[in-house]
Design a protein around this motif. Structure first.
Motif, PDB file in Angstrom:
ATOM      1  N   ALA B 198      45.638  15.287  44.006  1.00 36.96           N
ATOM      2  CA  ALA B 198      46.806  14.475  44.339  1.00 36.96           C
ATOM      3  C   ALA B 198      47.027  14.447  45.843  1.00 36.96           C
ATOM      4  O   ALA B 198      47.369  13.406  46.411  1.00 36.96           O
ATOM      5  CB  ALA B 198      48.037  15.023  43.622  1.00 36.96           C
ATOM      6  N   GLN B 199      46.801  15.581  46.514  1.00 42.23           N
ATOM      7  CA  GLN B 199      46.973  15.624  47.972  1.00 42.23           C
ATOM      8  C   GLN B 199      46.022  14.653  48.651  1.00 42.23           C
ATOM      9  O   GLN B 199      46.411  13.914  49.564  1.00 42.23           O
ATOM     10  CB  GLN B 199      46.707  17.039  48.502  1.00 42.23           C
ATOM     11  N   ASN B 202      46.929  10.935  47.916  1.00 44.22           N
ATOM     12  CA  ASN B 202      48.076  10.510  48.714  1.00 44.22           C
ATOM     13  C   ASN B 202      47.683  10.273  50.166  1.00 44.22           C
ATOM     14  O   ASN B 202      48.150   9.326  50.797  1.00 44.22           O
ATOM     15  CB  ASN B 202      49.194  11.546  48.644  1.00 44.22           C
ATOM     16  N   GLU B 205      45.949   6.958  50.490  1.00 44.14           N
ATOM     17  CA  GLU B 205      46.913   5.853  50.397  1.00 44.14           C
ATOM     18  C   GLU B 205      47.725   5.706  51.677  1.00 44.14           C
ATOM     19  O   GLU B 205      47.948   4.593  52.149  1.00 44.14           O
ATOM     20  CB  GLU B 205      47.842   6.068  49.202  1.00 44.14           C
ATOM     21  N   GLU B 206      48.137   6.843  52.247  1.00 43.36           N
ATOM     22  CA  GLU B 206      48.887   6.795  53.514  1.00 43.36           C
ATOM     23  C   GLU B 206      48.059   6.147  54.604  1.00 43.36           C
ATOM     24  O   GLU B 206      48.535   5.306  55.359  1.00 43.36           O
ATOM     25  CB  GLU B 206      49.224   8.217  53.972  1.00 43.36           C
ATOM     26  N   MET B 224      43.259   8.309  37.644  1.00 43.09           N
ATOM     27  CA  MET B 224      43.403   8.284  39.092  1.00 43.09           C
ATOM     28  C   MET B 224      43.156   6.872  39.628  1.00 43.09           C
ATOM     29  O   MET B 224      43.830   6.424  40.550  1.00 43.09           O
ATOM     30  CB  MET B 224      42.411   9.275  39.698  1.00 43.09           C
ATOM     31  N   HIS B 227      46.051   4.796  39.379  1.00 50.52           N
ATOM     32  CA  HIS B 227      47.044   5.068  40.404  1.00 50.52           C
ATOM     33  C   HIS B 227      46.713   4.385  41.720  1.00 50.52           C
ATOM     34  O   HIS B 227      47.565   3.778  42.343  1.00 50.52           O
ATOM     35  CB  HIS B 227      47.176   6.577  40.627  1.00 50.52           C
ATOM     36  N   ILE B 228      45.454   4.451  42.143  1.00 50.75           N
ATOM     37  CA  ILE B 228      45.133   4.051  43.518  1.00 50.75           C
ATOM     38  C   ILE B 228      44.674   2.598  43.639  1.00 50.75           C
ATOM     39  O   ILE B 228      44.861   1.974  44.685  1.00 50.75           O
ATOM     40  CB  ILE B 228      44.081   5.017  44.131  1.00 50.75           C
ATOM     41  N   ALA B 229      44.089   2.010  42.587  1.00 49.46           N
ATOM     42  CA  ALA B 229      43.447   0.708  42.752  1.00 49.46           C
ATOM     43  C   ALA B 229      44.399  -0.455  42.497  1.00 49.46           C
ATOM     44  O   ALA B 229      45.342  -0.348  41.727  1.00 49.46           O
ATOM     45  CB  ALA B 229      42.260   0.605  41.807  1.00 49.46           C
TER      46      ALA B 229
END
Lengths: 334, 356
Positions: B198-199, B202, B205-206, B224, B227-229
């Motif tokens: 998760a770290q 994130n 993404e940042e 995952m 979450h990201i795509a």
């Protein structure tokens, strides 16, 4: 799983230390649990949390040195496995307690046929003849869903795919009709569709054979689907333990709660940002005198750095090693 | 994203990409066949978005990612990054393109040189592609370490002194060194523990928000990727079987393989797990050296038809932004299309769901 049943395996105060050049690593610290007949106990934790080392310590599978079991009792069929000697252990391993390892490629011997490896425990432990062992081996392969079992006995591990190899490993572990099966991340190296096949197989085998299973994994989803009871490990200790529905619905240890929140899901609502457990897991170079999770815990207070919390009962069959009382919303009374 | 305002520019355009590895036999290493690791794959990645590429091991997703950056010599096809053709570019022009396209590898242990310090690793792309002075370079290295959340004091340490998550941060800092526009993330979190995954996600993404990066995110972890795509492509045996915006792919998967894949993911909730009916697909993935005739998935498909064993289904757009390669979906959309030729394509999509 009758509640009052005598446990098949009872572990008390197990402590395992690795002696390394950099000092002693306290991998497992006073771990206690029991396993009832026919139940599936899930063990969850991240790498280095001590879940594999715990299970390997039970059967003397760790090389010593560097591993050293400092204390504890492992009661199985009325005898303590830690003090009963190598000979007794050998009669238990592979016969009464089966073991499935994570990577089926490295745990099968590449130079022997699958049939030979399946027959080995049958001949050693049960004294079967070559022909009888071969017949039983074919039955076992059939049981774990490998088609054309008799012909495939002559094949070598490399001729099987990853999922099929794991089925072979399961067949070997089940060969002598064990009372306890210890599965150490058996589906981690597999793809999800193959993992789904293996999970179905294990559910099916449990119904047919009724052995007790310890299932080690880091995947909370897998545990939710198959376990009766769950043990969460962190920093070499059991931090929370309870029946599966209760533990997922009302997690009481801050680590379990954080862990459940960090995992994204393929269904349901999608969080815009992932929840994170900040920081790193502890390095276990000293005997734990404080809570191992305190550095990453949002509820940590002064007592957490002074004492290592005991496992407090928090519900029916449910306990958590934490000084913070969730139901009260404040610290527990000292 | 593709159904957006249309202001998005395509940054990466891949058309008909093929990556075959020869199988040789005999003393003269005569070529006897091909492993079709990537077989006729086409997709577009828009500027600033993340395209997830998911599939099981051996489906060709990593090979595809590497071929897109031309770390392999593709067998056929066209790859355009920011308008420049990569697939056939000469050595010099390719080298000039390298700063714009970078990669984060799966195993931070294996992709970092154990004999180089962190500063050396992060600074190596700067040595190769820039003419910065030593002082400027060090300043840039510190800046990059700050960006990925590494302590500056660790610049002179070696990779083995870091944990898995921190090592992956070093790999990300190295990829960022030359201000790339496009990064291929090849299973960047597969080797990490859940709490560390998760770290890193994130952080990725940042960085995307801050630097306007475009990602091709390769992973086998469907949750995952969700979450990201922004959009997701599903690969099976060298081909993309379905490509759709995230919500529609996870909400109403069309291809039987996508449906099986999603249903196989265990849910961390005992209540859901107890009642859920899983689609179990039997058997194993066929060898890419000898794929089945017709549709690649026909050997395991629970909804297989006669036509699937004969004709390879075309990769078609069934609704705006939704591409599927399956006879079932194509047939359904054709009949639906005949029944109501004038209706909008959105209606067609609903009919397909009902038809199943």
């Amino acid at each position: 799983m009758p509640d009052g049943a005598q446990p098949v395996l009872a572990v008390e105060g197990l402590q395992t230390v690795f002696r390394t050049r950099g000092g002693a690593v306290h991998a497992v610290n006073s771990v206690s649990f029991d396993l009832k007949p026919g139940e599936l106990l899930g063990v969850v934790g991240e790498s280095g949390s001590g879940k594999s080392v715990t299970m390997m310590s039970l059967l003397g599978l760790l090389p010593s040195p560097p591993a050293q079991i400092r204390g504890g009792k492992v009661m199985f069929e009325g005898r303590d496995l830690l003090s009963s000697g190598e000979e007794h252990l050998r009669s238990v391993r592979g016969a009464k307690v089966g073991f499935i390892f994570q990577d089926p490629m490295t745990s099968l011997n590449p130079v022997f046929t699958v049939g030979f490896q399946l027959a080995e425990p049958l001949r050693k432990h049960l004294g079967m003849s070559k022909a009888a062992a071969r017949r039983r081996a074919a039955e076992l392969l059939d049981l774990v869903g490998i088609p054309d079992a008799t012909r495939r006995l002559g094949d070598y591990p490399h001729q099987f795919s990853g999922g099929m190899r794991q089925r072979v490993m399961i067949a070997i572990a089940l060969a002598c009709d064990p009372k306890v099966l210890i599965a150490d991340e058996p589906t981690t190296a597999l793809d999800v569709t193959i993992q789904a096949q293996i999970l179905e197989l294990v559910k099916d085998l449990r119904q047919k054979l009724g052995m007790a299973i310890v299932w080690i994994t880091h995947d909370l989803g897998v545990i939710a689907g198959i376990a009766d009871r769950v043990m969460v490990m962190y920093g070499g200790q059991i931090v929370e333990h309870g029946p599966v529905a209760e533990l997922f619905a009302h997690p009481r240890h801050p680590y379990t709660r954080a862990l459940l929140r960090t995992v994204p899901s393929v269904r349901g609502t999608r969080e815009p940002k992932l929840n994170v457990i900040e920081g790193q897991p502890p390095i276990l170079m000293a005997e734990p005198a404080a809570c191992p999770f305190r550095g990453r815990c949002r509820h940590a207070f002064d007592r957490c750095a002074r004492e290592n919390p005991a496992r407090y009962p928090v519900g029916p069959g449910h306990d958590a090693a934490c000084f913070w009382d969730y139901d009260k919303g404040g610290p527990r009374d000292a | 994203m593709p159904d957006g305002t249309g202001t998005l520019n395509p940054l990466v355009e891949v058309r008909g990409l093929k990556m075959y590895f020869p199988i040789t036999a005999g003393v003269f290493r005569k070529k006897v066949g091909d492993v079709k690791a990537v077989d006729d794959v086409s997709f577009t990645i828009y500027e600033g978005e993340t395209l997830g590429l998911v599939g099981e091991s051996g489906c060709g997703k990593s090979t595809c990612g590497r071929a897109v950056l031309r770390l392999y010599e593709p067998t056929a096809g066209s790859i355009r990054i920011a308008g420049t053709e990569i697939a056939t570019a000469g050595f010099d022009s390719l080298r000039a393109m390298r700063p714009a396209m970078q990669m984060v590898f799966q195993d931070p242990q294996a992709s970092l040189n154990p004999r180089m310090t962190v500063a050396g690793i992060i600074g190596e792309p700067l040595d190769e592609h820039t003419t910065l002075t030593r002082k400027e370079k060090l300043a840039r290295i510190y800046e990059l370490m700050d960006q990925v959340g590494l302590n500056r004091d660790f610049a002179n340490r070696y990779p083995h002194e870091f944990s898995g998550g921190q090592r992956q941060r070093i790999g990300i800092a190295r990829a960022l060194a030359l201000n790339p526009r496009f990064i291929v993330c090849d299973e960047p979190i597969a080797a990490l523990d859940v709490s560390i995954q998760a770290q890193v996600v994130n952080l990725l993404e940042e960085l995307q928000d801050r630097l306007g990066l475009t990602y091709l995110f390769i992973s086998h972890d469907l949750s995952m990727v969700r979450h990201i795509a922004d959009r997701v492509a599903v690969m099976y045996l060298g081909k993309i079987v379905e490509l759709a915006p995230r919500e529609s792919l996870y909400g109403s998967p069309q291809h039987p393989y996508t449906q099986a894949l999603l249903s196989a993911v265990p849910e961390p909730d005992p209540m859901v797990e107890a009642t859920r009916r899983r689609i179990i697909i039997g058997g194993d993935v066929p060898s890419p050296a000898n794929p089945p005739k017709g549709c690649n998935f026909c050997t395991r498909c629970p909804k297989v038809m006669d036509i699937c064993r004969e004709i390879d289904p075309e990769f078609r757009e069934i609704a705006p932004g939704r591409h599927v390669a399956c006879h079932l979906v194509t047939q359904a959309s054709q009949t639906a299309g005949q029944a109501a030729a004038s209706e909008a394509s959105g209606t067609t999509e609903i009919r397909i769901q009902q038809g199943e």
